[in-house]
Design a protein around this motif. Structure first.
Motif, PDB file in Angstrom:
ATOM      1  N   TRP A 183      55.850  70.888  49.910  1.00 39.50           N
ATOM      2  CA  TRP A 183      55.074  71.479  49.303  1.00 39.50           C
ATOM      3  C   TRP A 183      53.601  71.774  50.001  1.00 39.50           C
ATOM      4  O   TRP A 183      52.565  71.575  49.600  1.00 39.50           O
ATOM      5  CB  TRP A 183      54.606  70.825  47.834  1.00 39.50           C
ATOM      6  CG  TRP A 183      55.644  71.194  46.791  1.00 39.50           C
ATOM      7  CD1 TRP A 183      56.791  70.274  46.761  1.00 39.50           C
ATOM      8  CD2 TRP A 183      55.734  72.224  46.111  1.00 39.50           C
ATOM      9  NE1 TRP A 183      57.752  70.878  45.736  1.00 39.50           N
ATOM     10  CE2 TRP A 183      57.038  72.309  45.572  1.00 39.50           C
ATOM     11  CE3 TRP A 183      55.091  73.663  45.865  1.00 39.50           C
ATOM     12  CZ2 TRP A 183      57.233  73.249  44.518  1.00 39.50           C
ATOM     13  CZ3 TRP A 183      55.422  74.394  45.026  1.00 39.50           C
ATOM     14  CH2 TRP A 183      56.456  74.219  44.306  1.00 39.50           C
ATOM     15  N   VAL A 215      51.540  67.655  45.384  1.00 36.04           N
ATOM     16  CA  VAL A 215      52.003  67.773  44.036  1.00 36.04           C
ATOM     17  C   VAL A 215      51.272  68.614  43.013  1.00 36.04           C
ATOM     18  O   VAL A 215      51.496  69.214  41.913  1.00 36.04           O
ATOM     19  CB  VAL A 215      52.048  66.496  43.349  1.00 36.04           C
ATOM     20  CG1 VAL A 215      53.110  65.387  44.049  1.00 36.04           C
ATOM     21  CG2 VAL A 215      50.717  65.613  43.251  1.00 36.04           C
ATOM     22  N   GLY A 216      49.933  68.930  43.461  1.00 30.38           N
ATOM     23  CA  GLY A 216      48.977  69.852  42.749  1.00 30.38           C
ATOM     24  C   GLY A 216      49.546  71.342  42.766  1.00 30.38           C
ATOM     25  O   GLY A 216      49.606  72.031  41.720  1.00 30.38           O
ATOM     26  N   TYR A 217      50.073  71.726  43.834  1.00 27.96           N
ATOM     27  CA  TYR A 217      50.604  72.985  43.961  1.00 27.96           C
ATOM     28  C   TYR A 217      52.066  72.955  43.253  1.00 27.96           C
ATOM     29  O   TYR A 217      52.565  73.950  42.550  1.00 27.96           O
ATOM     30  CB  TYR A 217      50.935  73.307  45.534  1.00 27.96           C
ATOM     31  CG  TYR A 217      49.869  73.595  46.415  1.00 27.96           C
ATOM     32  CD1 TYR A 217      49.067  74.763  46.112  1.00 27.96           C
ATOM     33  CD2 TYR A 217      49.419  72.881  47.456  1.00 27.96           C
ATOM     34  CE1 TYR A 217      47.969  75.028  46.882  1.00 27.96           C
ATOM     35  CE2 TYR A 217      48.390  73.252  48.173  1.00 27.96           C
ATOM     36  CZ  TYR A 217      47.644  74.257  47.906  1.00 27.96           C
ATOM     37  OH  TYR A 217      46.617  74.583  48.688  1.00 27.96           O
ATOM     38  N   ASP A 259      53.024  71.396  40.771  1.00 26.31           N
ATOM     39  CA  ASP A 259      52.724  71.424  39.183  1.00 26.31           C
ATOM     40  C   ASP A 259      53.026  72.876  38.780  1.00 26.31           C
ATOM     41  O   ASP A 259      53.034  73.222  37.650  1.00 26.31           O
ATOM     42  CB  ASP A 259      51.468  70.668  38.793  1.00 26.31           C
ATOM     43  CG  ASP A 259      51.508  69.228  38.847  1.00 26.31           C
ATOM     44  OD1 ASP A 259      52.711  68.928  38.924  1.00 26.31           O
ATOM     45  OD2 ASP A 259      50.542  68.720  39.186  1.00 26.31           O
ATOM     46  N   HIS A 260      52.525  73.963  39.819  1.00 24.39           N
ATOM     47  CA  HIS A 260      52.479  75.325  39.325  1.00 24.39           C
ATOM     48  C   HIS A 260      53.642  76.068  39.726  1.00 24.39           C
ATOM     49  O   HIS A 260      53.778  77.183  39.650  1.00 24.39           O
ATOM     50  CB  HIS A 260      51.280  75.882  39.934  1.00 24.39           C
ATOM     51  CG  HIS A 260      49.880  75.444  39.404  1.00 24.39           C
ATOM     52  ND1 HIS A 260      49.355  75.673  38.176  1.00 24.39           N
ATOM     53  CD2 HIS A 260      49.069  74.480  39.960  1.00 24.39           C
ATOM     54  CE1 HIS A 260      48.072  75.077  38.069  1.00 24.39           C
ATOM     55  NE2 HIS A 260      48.156  74.186  39.116  1.00 24.39           N
ATOM     56  N   ASP A 311      57.315  65.786  49.381  1.00 22.55           N
ATOM     57  CA  ASP A 311      56.316  66.498  48.830  1.00 22.55           C
ATOM     58  C   ASP A 311      55.410  67.164  50.009  1.00 22.55           C
ATOM     59  O   ASP A 311      54.979  68.307  49.902  1.00 22.55           O
ATOM     60  CB  ASP A 311      55.310  65.498  48.002  1.00 22.55           C
ATOM     61  CG  ASP A 311      56.161  65.238  46.654  1.00 22.55           C
ATOM     62  OD1 ASP A 311      56.956  65.930  46.201  1.00 22.55           O
ATOM     63  OD2 ASP A 311      55.780  64.160  46.157  1.00 22.55           O
ATOM     64  N   GLU A 328      47.273  64.144  47.374  1.00 21.85           N
ATOM     65  CA  GLU A 328      47.999  64.370  46.322  1.00 21.85           C
ATOM     66  C   GLU A 328      47.819  65.903  45.646  1.00 21.85           C
ATOM     67  O   GLU A 328      48.520  66.479  44.995  1.00 21.85           O
ATOM     68  CB  GLU A 328      47.640  63.266  45.359  1.00 21.85           C
ATOM     69  CG  GLU A 328      47.843  62.017  45.275  1.00 21.85           C
ATOM     70  CD  GLU A 328      47.476  61.098  44.319  1.00 21.85           C
ATOM     71  OE1 GLU A 328      47.232  61.387  43.085  1.00 21.85           O
ATOM     72  OE2 GLU A 328      47.143  59.861  44.599  1.00 21.85           O
ATOM     73  N   SER A 329      46.454  66.226  45.650  1.00 18.82           N
ATOM     74  CA  SER A 329      46.162  67.419  45.059  1.00 18.82           C
ATOM     75  C   SER A 329      46.704  68.683  46.024  1.00 18.82           C
ATOM     76  O   SER A 329      47.007  69.752  45.259  1.00 18.82           O
ATOM     77  CB  SER A 329      44.669  67.502  44.878  1.00 18.82           C
ATOM     78  OG  SER A 329      44.062  67.707  46.360  1.00 18.82           O
TER      79      SER A 329
END
Length: 284
Positions: free
Chosen positions: A235, A151-153, A155-156, A231, A147-148
């Motif tokens: 990502w 989607v963590g990327y 988000d930015h 994702d 997840e990190s």
């Protein structure tokens, strides 16, 4: 002596790249499959150690065991062939064409992915008793990693994509340095020492390695991570592969090649010529 000088190292790198271009499809796939599987078993080991000890440095210190084993057994990672194979093309080795380079990269990618996915399924079975119970602590950690680092990327936005790409570049700068450092020595101990240090750096720093990610993210999906296959590819995997390619060939392959295989002309006057110029001329 077991030390290989830089000019000899450059030739070994080009020779290795040439050999991989002409390797049979069967051998390329088998070697890539085993490389992906062994590296990902080491990744599972490192995550397990990190979770159980609570000390990421311990996992990072032990992770290179997988890289050392696969290298000594002659197996191939995509990160390594990104660096070595293009050198045979740049050096204009007979019969080496861009098509052969791309063929090698494609086969190694498929083999690495198959090996990593095999290990991902096996470890997911272990962490969940064949999907009959909730993932254990290590399995839950793998889901959170997925997840990190997707989607963590995301988000930015663009900043996240750039960060991901740079982490991919830095990763293969270190990993390919390990590959090349292993060639500096002809002894097993020298090769292991040369490999261990840069691999430790990449893993502890959290840089993005395309083959390790072929294990981490499929595992995360199977173990309840809240992200999708799209994702994962958009990502993480695709930008990571591109970053690994740029990092390996730019900061390792081309730098060694340009200064040791194609050394620039020296401006220093040879000692013998200098002595001749300084010798006085006798007038009769």
């Amino acid at each position: 002596m077991s030390y290989v000088t830089p000019p000899e190292l450059a030739k070994k790198m080009i020779d290795a790249g040439e050999a991989k271009v002409f390797m049979s499809t069967r051998d390329t796939l088998i070697r890539a499959y085993m490389a992906g599987a062994i590296l990902c078993l080491a990744a599972a080991f490192a995550v397990t150690v990190t979770v159980q000890t609570g000390q990421p440095i311990v996992g990072a210190l032990l992770f290179p065991v997988g890289f050392c084993l696969l290298y000594l057994l002659g197996f191939d990672l995509l990160t390594g062939v990104f660096t070595l194979v293009p050198l045979a093309l740049i050096d204009k080795r007979p019969g080496v064409r861009l098509r052969g380079v791309l063929r090698n990269w494609g086969l190694v990618f498929v083999g690495n992915f198959a090996g990593a996915l095999t290990v991902a399924v096996m470890m997911a079975v272990i962490f969940t008793y064949a999907f009959t119970v909730e993932p254990n602590a290590v399995g839950q950690a793998l889901g959170k990693i997925g997840e990190s680092r997707t989607v963590g990327y995301a988000d930015h936005g663009a900043a996240g994509m750039l960060t991901l790409f740079i982490r991919g570049v830095l990763c293969n700068w270190m990993v390919s340095t390990g590959v090349v450092a292993a060639m500096i020595s002809s002894s097993v101990s020298g090769k292991v020492i040369g490999m261990w240090m840069p691999i430790l750096v990449f893993f502890y720093m959290g840089f993005e390695h395309s083959i390790v990610n072929m294990f981490l993210f499929p595992s995360g999906l199977m173990l309840g991570g809240d992200f999708s296959i799209a994702d994962y590819f958009i990502w993480n995997e695709i930008p990571t592969v591109i970053g690994n390619l740029v990092g390996g060939i730019t900061f390792v392959g081309l730098t060694v090649y340009s200064t040791h295989a194609r050394t620039g002309a020296s401006r220093r006057v040879p000692v013998a010529e200098q002595a001749a110029e300084e010798e006085p001329v006798l007038v009769k």
